[in-house]
Scaffold this motif. Structure first.
Motif, PDB file in Angstrom:
ATOM      1  N   SER A  49      91.765  31.086  14.867  1.00 40.10           N
ATOM      2  CA  SER A  49      91.562  30.478  16.308  1.00 40.10           C
ATOM      3  C   SER A  49      93.150  29.874  16.498  1.00 40.10           C
ATOM      4  N   GLY A  50      93.607  29.218  15.551  1.00 41.95           N
ATOM      5  CA  GLY A  50      94.597  28.343  15.539  1.00 41.95           C
ATOM      6  C   GLY A  50      94.345  27.010  16.293  1.00 41.95           C
ATOM      7  N   LEU A  51      93.319  26.325  16.067  1.00 42.80           N
ATOM      8  CA  LEU A  51      92.907  25.043  16.658  1.00 42.80           C
ATOM      9  C   LEU A  51      93.847  24.040  15.893  1.00 42.80           C
ATOM     10  N   THR A  52      94.387  23.012  16.666  1.00 43.76           N
ATOM     11  CA  THR A  52      95.231  22.221  16.017  1.00 43.76           C
ATOM     12  C   THR A  52      94.476  20.886  16.691  1.00 43.76           C
ATOM     13  N   GLY A  53      94.640  19.696  15.841  1.00 40.06           N
ATOM     14  CA  GLY A  53      94.011  18.286  16.134  1.00 40.06           C
ATOM     15  C   GLY A  53      94.113  18.006  17.587  1.00 40.06           C
ATOM     16  N   ASP A 104      77.600  18.741  17.580  1.00 43.60           N
ATOM     17  CA  ASP A 104      77.574  20.220  16.816  1.00 43.60           C
ATOM     18  C   ASP A 104      78.644  20.404  15.988  1.00 43.60           C
ATOM     19  N   GLY A 105      80.107  20.046  16.261  1.00 42.07           N
ATOM     20  CA  GLY A 105      81.197  20.148  15.502  1.00 42.07           C
ATOM     21  C   GLY A 105      80.949  19.455  14.402  1.00 42.07           C
ATOM     22  N   LEU A 106      80.716  18.076  14.306  1.00 41.20           N
ATOM     23  CA  LEU A 106      80.405  17.456  13.288  1.00 41.20           C
ATOM     24  C   LEU A 106      79.412  18.061  12.176  1.00 41.20           C
ATOM     25  N   GLN A 107      78.238  18.536  12.939  1.00 43.76           N
ATOM     26  CA  GLN A 107      77.229  19.110  12.033  1.00 43.76           C
ATOM     27  C   GLN A 107      77.417  20.188  11.126  1.00 43.76           C
ATOM     28  N   VAL A 108      78.133  21.362  12.130  1.00 45.71           N
ATOM     29  CA  VAL A 108      78.544  22.624  11.308  1.00 45.71           C
ATOM     30  C   VAL A 108      79.383  22.459  10.315  1.00 45.71           C
ATOM     31  N   LEU A 109      80.543  21.491  10.455  1.00 46.63           N
ATOM     32  CA  LEU A 109      81.509  21.103   9.287  1.00 46.63           C
ATOM     33  C   LEU A 109      80.819  20.714   8.064  1.00 46.63           C
ATOM     34  N   ALA A 110      79.803  19.536   8.377  1.00 44.41           N
ATOM     35  CA  ALA A 110      79.107  18.773   7.216  1.00 44.41           C
ATOM     36  C   ALA A 110      78.365  19.612   6.156  1.00 44.41           C
ATOM     37  N   ARG A 111      77.613  20.554   7.289  1.00 44.24           N
ATOM     38  CA  ARG A 111      76.699  21.846   6.512  1.00 44.24           C
ATOM     39  C   ARG A 111      77.731  22.809   5.585  1.00 44.24           C
ATOM     40  N   ALA A 112      78.692  23.138   6.247  1.00 44.16           N
ATOM     41  CA  ALA A 112      79.606  24.040   5.370  1.00 44.16           C
ATOM     42  C   ALA A 112      80.170  23.300   4.187  1.00 44.16           C
ATOM     43  N   LEU A 113      80.642  22.055   4.344  1.00 45.52           N
ATOM     44  CA  LEU A 113      81.203  21.470   3.310  1.00 45.52           C
ATOM     45  C   LEU A 113      80.470  20.811   2.368  1.00 45.52           C
ATOM     46  N   ARG A 114      79.091  20.762   2.613  1.00 46.01           N
ATOM     47  CA  ARG A 114      77.731  20.131   2.018  1.00 46.01           C
ATOM     48  C   ARG A 114      78.287  18.653   1.877  1.00 46.01           C
ATOM     49  N   GLU A 192      87.197  15.422  20.389  1.00 39.75           N
ATOM     50  CA  GLU A 192      87.514  16.702  21.047  1.00 39.75           C
ATOM     51  C   GLU A 192      87.555  17.805  20.231  1.00 39.75           C
ATOM     52  N   THR A 193      88.150  17.592  18.955  1.00 43.20           N
ATOM     53  CA  THR A 193      88.635  18.737  17.784  1.00 43.20           C
ATOM     54  C   THR A 193      87.132  19.184  17.606  1.00 43.20           C
ATOM     55  N   LEU A 194      86.266  18.241  17.204  1.00 45.47           N
ATOM     56  CA  LEU A 194      84.722  18.417  16.989  1.00 45.47           C
ATOM     57  C   LEU A 194      84.378  19.470  17.946  1.00 45.47           C
ATOM     58  N   ALA A 195      84.470  19.118  19.075  1.00 42.71           N
ATOM     59  CA  ALA A 195      83.847  19.962  20.308  1.00 42.71           C
ATOM     60  C   ALA A 195      84.575  21.353  20.275  1.00 42.71           C
ATOM     61  N   GLN A 196      85.641  21.296  20.036  1.00 40.10           N
ATOM     62  CA  GLN A 196      86.274  22.696  19.848  1.00 40.10           C
ATOM     63  C   GLN A 196      85.861  23.477  18.791  1.00 40.10           C
ATOM     64  N   VAL A 197      85.545  22.924  17.635  1.00 42.01           N
ATOM     65  CA  VAL A 197      85.058  23.497  16.731  1.00 42.01           C
ATOM     66  C   VAL A 197      83.697  24.164  16.899  1.00 42.01           C
ATOM     67  N   ALA A 198      82.911  23.336  17.385  1.00 40.57           N
ATOM     68  CA  ALA A 198      81.435  23.650  17.952  1.00 40.57           C
ATOM     69  C   ALA A 198      81.559  25.110  18.538  1.00 40.57           C
ATOM     70  N   LEU A 199      82.546  24.978  19.552  1.00 40.89           N
ATOM     71  CA  LEU A 199      82.671  26.309  20.569  1.00 40.89           C
ATOM     72  C   LEU A 199      83.246  27.626  19.781  1.00 40.89           C
TER      73      LEU A 199
END
Length: 404
Positions: A49-53, A104-114, A192-199
Motif C-alpha cells: 500500500s505504501g502507507l506511511t505514518g 480495528d487497526g489496533l486489533q488486526v495488528l495485535a492479532r497478527a503480531l500475537r 489515523e495510521t491505525l484507521a488506514q491499516v483497518a481499511l
C-alpha cells in the motif's frame, strides 16, 4: 479533489470520515467485517500500500511493524491519540466519528503480531467516551486516558507514561521497537495510521493506492484553522495542492500557511499551488507532518504570532537539557522584542544564532522543531523583520516610536 470536513459539506468519496459510525453494527454495515490476517499477509498488504505514518514523521508503516515482529518477546501495540499539538484536532474528530475504525487497526495488528497488550492512548483534550464505549465489546483492547502536554505524544514520552513514569522523552538511542512498554518491543502508531491499516486490511493495497500518487498514496486528515470561514478537519488525497485542501474551509486574505503545526514551517500565500509532498515542500523546510494547516491573514503580525508560539513552546519543553532550559526562552524573548518593533539591528541575528545553537543538541527533537518554526518565520517574513526594525508593522501599518 475531494474533501470531507467537520463543518464542510460531505463529499462523494469517503474513507476515514464517512459519516458517524460509533455504533458497532452500523460500522460493520459500512465497512464490512474485519478479516483475520496472519502476519505475513498483513505485512504484504501494508508494504504494498505504501502507507506511511500519519502522526508526523511519515515513516513507512511496514518497516515499523517488521521491527517489532522480529523481536524475541511478544510485543505491545500502542495507538497514539495524544494529540498534544494545539492546532491539531484530527484524532479527536476521528475518535468521535469513527472510533471502531481506529480500534480495528489496533486489533488486526495485535492479532497478527500475537501482541501481549494492545493499548489506545488518548490525550486529555479528547473525549474518550466514544472510543471507550466502542472498546467494551472487544477482548484485549485497553483504552488509557492519559495526561497531556506538547511532548507527551512523542513515542518515548508516551511509553514512559504507560510505564508509570513522567511523560518525558527518553534516551533516543534506545528504540521503543526494541524495549518499550513493560520492556517489550513496542509498536507505536498514530490513531489515523491505525484507521488506514483497518481499511487496507479490508479493501487491499490497490484500493488504497487509488487515491494519492505512486510515491505518496492514500488519503490524509488535515486540521485547518486560523483565518478561514469554516475551520475543520478535511480528508484529502495525498499530494493534493495546498490550495485545494484549503478551499473547502474558505480561507480569508491569506498571507501564509503554517504547514506542520508549531514545529512546522511557513509557505507564502504566493505559493498555494504547491503540492503537499516532501519534495515540493522542501524549499520552505516544511513537511506534511501530522496534517496541520494554519492560515495567517495579512492583518495579523507574523512576528507577534511567532513570538507567542515560541513562548508557548519554551514553556512546553521537557526541561531536560540546556537547549530547552536556556535556549528556547532566550529565543522567544528576543523574538518578542523584535515583534514589539524594538529598533535593535542585532535582534534578527540573535534569534537566528540561538536557533542554530539549539538545533541538534537537545535530548529530544523539541528544540529542533522550535528552531525550524522560528527560522522559517525570519525567512518568509523578511519584509516584516525589516519594517519592525524601522519601528512599524506592515500588518497594522501603524508606525511606532519605540527605541532600543
Amino acid at each position: 479533489m475531494t474533501t470531507t470536513s467537520t463543518g464542510v459539506s460531505a463529499s462523494s468519496t469517503r474513507r476515514l470520515l464517512g459519516g458517524v459510525q460509533s455504533d458497532a453494527a452500523r460500522h460493520e454495515a459500512v465497512h464490512g467485517p474485519l478479516p483475520h490476517l496472519g502476519l505475513d499477509e498483513l505485512l504484504r498488504l501494508v508494504e504494498a500500500s505504501g502507507l506511511t505514518g500519519r502522526g508526523g514523521a511519515g515513516f513507512p508503516t511496514a518497516i515499523k511493524v517488521r521491527a517489532v515482529a522480529s523481536g524475541a518477546r511478544r510485543p505491545v501495540v500502542v495507538g497514539n491519540a495524544m494529540e498534544g499539538e494545539p492546532l491539531s484536532h484530527k484524532d479527536a474528530v476521528l475518535l468521535d466519528r469513527s472510533p471502531h475504525l481506529v480500534l480495528d487497526g489496533l486489533q488486526v495488528l495485535a492479532r497478527a503480531l500475537r501482541a501481549k497488550r494492545a493499548v489506545l492512548a488518548v490525550g486529555p483534550e479528547i473525549d474518550a467516551g466514544p472510543v471507550q464505549a466502542a472498546a467494551r465489546g472487544r477482548r484485549g483492547i485497553e483504552v488509557a486516558h492519559l495526561d497531556g502536554g506538547f511532548v507527551a505524544g512523542q513515542e518515548t514520552a508516551l511509553v514512559n507514561q504507560l510505564n508509570g513514569r513522567s511523560a518525558l522523552p527518553r534516551d533516543p538511542f534506545t528504540r521503543v521497537t526494541e524495549s518499550g512498554v513493560d520492556g517489550r518491543p513496542t509498536l507505536v502508531l498514530n490513531a489515523e495510521t491505525l484507521a488506514q491499516v483497518a481499511l487496507i486490511a479490508r479493501h487491499g493495497a490497490d484500493w488504497f493506492r487509488s487515491a494519492g500518487t505512486a510515491d505518496d498514496s492514500g488519503t490524509s486528515l488535515f486540521t485547518v484553522s486560523g483565518a478561514v470561514g469554516r475551520p475543520g478537519v478535511v480528508e484529502a488525497a495525498r499530494a493534493s495542492r495546498l490550495r485545494d485542501v484549503l478551499e473547502a474551509t474558505e480561507p480569508r486574505r491569506p498571507a501564509a500557511v503554517l504547514v506542520g503545526g508549531y514545529h512546522g514551517a511557513w509557505v507564502p500565500a504566493t505559493h498555494l499551488d504547491v503540492r503537499l509532498t516532501r519534495s515540493e515542500l522542501a524549499p520552505w523546510n516544511a513537511a506534511v507532518g501530522a496534517g496541520v494547516l494554519y492560515v495567517l491573514d495579512d492583518r495579523t503580525c507574523p512576528l507577534r504570532y511567532a513570538a507567542e508560539v515560541a513562548d508557548y513552546l519554551a514553556g512546553e519543553s521537557a526541561a531536560q537539557c540546556g537547549p530547552c532550559i536556556n535556549g528556547l526562552p532566550q529565543m522567544a524573548a528576543d523574538l518578542h522584542r523584535l515583534a514589539a518593533c524594538v529598533r535593535d539591528q542585532r535582534l534578527p541575528v540573535a534569534v537566528a544564532r540561538m536557533a542554530g545553537l539549539v538545533k541538534g543538541r537537545g535530548a529530544c527533537a523539541h528544540p529542533d522543531g522550535t528552531a525550524r518554526f522560528v527560522g522559517s518565520t525570519l525567512e518568509v517574513f523578511r519584509d516584516h523583520t525589516a519594517a519592525h526594525l524601522q519601528g512599524w508593522c506592515p500588518s497594522t501599518m501603524r508606525p511606532t516610536t519605540r527605541g532600543m
